[in-house]
Design an enzyme around this catalytic site. Structure first.
Site, short mmCIF file in Angstrom:
data_model
loop_
_atom_site.label_atom_id
_atom_site.label_comp_id
_atom_site.label_asym_id
_atom_site.label_seq_id
_atom_site.Cartn_x
_atom_site.Cartn_y
_atom_site.Cartn_z
CE LYS A 108 -28.03 -15.10 1.39
NZ LYS A 108 -28.44 -15.81 0.25
CG ASP A 148 -31.55 -17.60 1.02
OD1 ASP A 148 -31.48 -18.61 1.72
OD2 ASP A 148 -30.60 -17.17 0.36
N GLY A 220 -32.32 -32.39 0.88
CA GLY A 220 -33.08 -31.14 0.92
C GLY A 220 -34.11 -31.15 -0.18
N1 GLU Z 1 -31.03 -16.58 -2.26
C1 GLU Z 1 -30.43 -16.95 -3.51
C2 GLU Z 1 -28.95 -17.17 -3.33
O1 GLU Z 1 -28.45 -17.41 -2.25
C3 GLU Z 1 -30.78 -15.99 -4.61
C4 GLU Z 1 -30.32 -14.58 -4.41
C5 GLU Z 1 -30.88 -13.60 -5.43
O2 GLU Z 1 -31.57 -14.02 -6.31
O3 GLU Z 1 -30.60 -12.42 -5.25
O4 GLU Z 1 -28.22 -17.20 -4.29
#
Ligand code: GLU
Length: 418
Positions: A108, A148, A220
């Protein structure tokens, strides 16, 4: 929402790992590997602002564990971002890819910034600056970012372009969630919500809850929340009665027209003032007597303060980490079926994985093919977690941890790390 003295999401993540490791009887080295990120990058990003000044932003990328494949996970732009939040989210990504049975690890990224107060040009320079700092540490065989909170397909396209410019060759699979036509996949936009609806559908069947005509409240109204509002109705025949964003919560017991609400938000910037519903508080939204409650905003939304007021039969956690451990105990005692975040919202990363596969082949699937493949993955993911919960007589959250952590522990063992 953010890290406070009382709430640190990474501590929450680690406590759940400790408990699962104990149940699985894992050794100390495995336990230590599972409760710590393997790599972290902390960096500054200088950005030329429109007024001529230079603002220095703080960025992070955490590569949590790549024993099952390349690290995978989004990048958040948020004013209250902290390294511990990014660590927790990278950790949850590791369990998410594992529970969905994707050959990926977890990662992340985050930048402390307020994207709502930045111009398009400033956001582009920030996105490119982020990529310049991580370009040599990521790639489709190593670590693949995605959207995200407050990051978009446009931001992914700028980042891909910067990466390819630095590297001097085409590699669209360095990042997912790109616009269709720039290597993005059909079906990626609504994948998080769609996956959550499939999981809710199967859970409702397993627990004998009828979703036809059932009422749904959504907290949300970002990407996941907006698509959930249309897809719950479309795929299960249920009815959306309440939605909220950061400015307003709306309630209409006769049902809201999701597309109309979406159009209003697009035109007005927020839900405030929407005419065909009554405005209520967010606390009232949580306490509504609905069948399904969908937290689709940020972490730490369902807490010991409001958990007792919840009357829903099912909670579908489309956000990451929306429920605190204290709240979880209260919901469990009330007999509410909680579909844990890294299972319920794994549809997004699943279609991100399909996007990488298509990028590698340079051959693209139809929307029907993507949706069908997503459904198969979600059906299997729910089944593995449900079966574990029956076998171990535990909550779906505990079961999801057991399923996910066992697979990562096995992968590390076979590699000879532990
Ligand atoms: N941000 C999204 C999650 O928390 C997608 C992550 C991704 O597609 O790599 O699952």
């Amino acid at each position: 929402m953010c890290t406070t003295d009382a709430y640190n999401p990474f501590k929450v993540a680690q406590a759940a790992i400790d408990e699962a490791c104990q149940t699985l009887g894992l050794d100390e080295a495995t336990h230590q590997m599972l409760r710590n990120p393997m790599k972290e990058f902390h960096f500054t990003i200088p950005v030329k602002m429109d007024d001529g000044s230079v603002k220095v932003f703080q960025g992070f990328r955490v590569q949590y564990n790549n024993s099952r494949g390349p690290n995978k996970g989004g990048i958040r732009f948020h004013p209250e971002e902290t390294i511990d939040t990014v660590r927790a989210l990278a950790c949850w990504m590791t369990w998410k890819t594992s529970v969905a049975d994707l050959p990926l690890g977890g990662g992340k990224g985050g930048v402390i910034c307020d994207p709502k107060s930045m111009s398009e040009g400033e956001l582009e320079r920030l996105a490119r600056g982020f990529m310049r700092q991580v370009a040599h540490y990521i790639g489709h065989k190593n670590d693949v970012p995605a959207p995200d909170v407050y990051t978009t397909p446009q931001i992914m396209a700028w980042m891909m372009d910067e990466y390819e410019t630095i590297k001097g060759y085409s590699e669209p699979g360095v990042i997912t969630g790109k616009p269709v036509g720039n290597g993005g996949s059909l079906g990626r936009g609504d994948a998080t919500a769609r996956g959550g609806v499939y999981i809710t559908r199967d859970a409702a069947k397993a627990y004998g809850i009828d979703l036809k005509g059932a009422t749904v409240a959504i907290q949300g109204f970002g990407n996941a929340g907006q698509f959930a509002a249309t897809l719950f109705e479309e795929l299960t025949g249920s009815k959306i009665v309440a939605v909220c964003d950061t400015k307003a919560a709306l309630y209409n017991p006769d049902g809201l027209d999701a597309k109309d609400v979406q159009a209003y938000k697009l035109a007005n910037g927020s839900l405030k003032g929407y005419p065909k519903a009554k405005e209520i508080s967010q606390a009232e939204l949580f306490a509504l007597k609905v069948d399904v409650l969908v937290p689709a905003a940020l972490e730490n939304s369902i807490t010991a303060e409001n958990a007792d007021s919840i009357q829903a039969k099912i909670i579908c956690e489309l956000a990451n980490g929306p429920t605190t451990p204290e709240a979880d105990k209260i919901l469990d005692a009330k007999g509410i079926v909680v579909l844990p975040d890294f299972l319920a919202n794994s549809g997004g990363v699943t279609v991100s994985y399909f996007e990488s596969v298509q990028n590698e082949y340079n051959y693209y699937w139809t929307a029907e093919e993507v949706d069908k493949a997503l459904e198969n993955k979600m059906v299997n993911a729910f089944k593995s977690v449900y079966d574990m919960s029956v076998d171990k007589k535990c909550s779906l959250r505990k079961a999801a941890y057991l399923v996910a952590i066992k697979k990562v522990a096995d992968a590390m063992k076979f590699r000879g790390w532990v």
